[in-house]
Design an enzyme around this catalytic site. Structure first.
Site, mmCIF file in Angstrom:
data_model
loop_
_atom_site.group_PDB
_atom_site.id
_atom_site.type_symbol
_atom_site.label_atom_id
_atom_site.label_comp_id
_atom_site.label_asym_id
_atom_site.label_seq_id
_atom_site.Cartn_x
_atom_site.Cartn_y
_atom_site.Cartn_z
ATOM 1 N N TYR A 161 -1.576 0.858 10.615
ATOM 2 C CA TYR A 161 -1.712 0.123 9.349
ATOM 3 C C TYR A 161 -0.518 0.417 8.439
ATOM 4 O O TYR A 161 0.086 -0.496 7.863
ATOM 5 C CB TYR A 161 -3.015 0.532 8.663
ATOM 6 N N SER A 194 0.850 -1.194 0.000
ATOM 7 C CA SER A 194 0.000 0.000 0.000
ATOM 8 C C SER A 194 0.882 1.240 0.000
ATOM 9 O O SER A 194 1.988 1.225 0.559
ATOM 10 C CB SER A 194 -0.904 0.018 1.238
#
Length: 251
Positions: free
Chosen positions: A157, A144
């Site tokens: 995250y 990501s």
């Protein structure tokens, strides 16, 4: 073995209910992938995903797989590879967590880290060894852009994805010259169940767009893919913004 265009004829998805993974599997089945393994926690959603791919003409199998149980990974994945060569492993499992809640609940924060990073390290190493033993194949890992630089709004995250991204790059270097292709995929904000209810970020994308980029990356044997491609330039610039300024940005 892969076809003449470098696309897999057999596919193992770790995280078999991931919307990005299923969009990728659908696309590859249309492109002649014939054997698909969907590995994940047993659920109606996993069986529904398998049925959808069978309807497209693929021979689909499911396997019980838990990212949080690394002690089982070698056994579970070993049984799958024992059934025949796997041309591509797509490591697609992960959880977003809830930043505000997880900051107050370290156990929940650790679960994000263990799922997205620790579980991926275990599954990635087991898969890489199996691919190397058969002498060919691709390992595609969903990272990501959140891992590119820590942000106040999602640093738990993001830190897990930063670790995963670094691990994948190193694994690619370790496997260079062995016949195994390793590719890290860095999407931005993806419109999916995982992000439902969140404010949409600029340059948002879709599972189908990520799947298209993965196919192109496989054809080109890319080592890193950004989705959309413009994020590569954006993140390169953001990495060099002074920390005091970056802290004040609304990202």
């Amino acid at each position: 073995m892969k076809d003449a265009f470098g696309l897999p004829q057999s596919l193992l998805v770790l995280g078999g209910t991931s919307e990005i993974a299923l969009a990728t599997a659908r696309r590859l089945v249309v492109r002649r992938a014939r054997t698909v393994w969907l590995a994940g926690r047993p659920s109606p959603a996993l069986e529904s995903a398998a049925a959808e791919l069978r309807a497209l003409g693929a021979d689909v199998h499911t396997a019980a797989f838990d990212a949080l149980d690394p002690e089982s990974h070698e056994t579970v994945l070993g049984k799958i590879f024992a059934q025949g060569d796997i041309d591509m492993v797509l490591l697609a499992f992960g959880i977003l967590g809830d930043q505000a809640h997880d900051e107050r609940d370290p156990v929940a924060a650790v679960r994000v880290a263990q799922t997205n990073y620790t579980g991926a390290v275990s599954a990635g190493l087991v898969s890489a060894r199996a691919l190397q033993a058969q002498g060919h194949g691709s390992l595609v890992v969903l990272s990501s852009v959140a891992g590119e630089r820590a942000r106040r709004t999602n640093f738990i995250y993001g830190s897990s994805k930063a670790g995963l991204d670094t691990f994948t790059q190193g694994l690619g270097d370790a496997l260079h010259g062995t016949g195994v292709h390793v590719m890290v995929v860095r999407p931005g904000f993806v419109r999916s169940r995982m992000t439902a209810g969140l404010e949409e970020a600029p340059l948002a994308t879709t599972p189908e767009a990520v799947a298209t980029a993965i196919e192109l990356g496989l054809r080109r044997r890319s080592e890193a893919v950004w989705v959309p491609g413009a994020l590569r330039v954006v993140m390169s610039a953001l990495r060099h913004v002074p920390r005091g300024v970056f802290r004040r940005l609304s990202l």
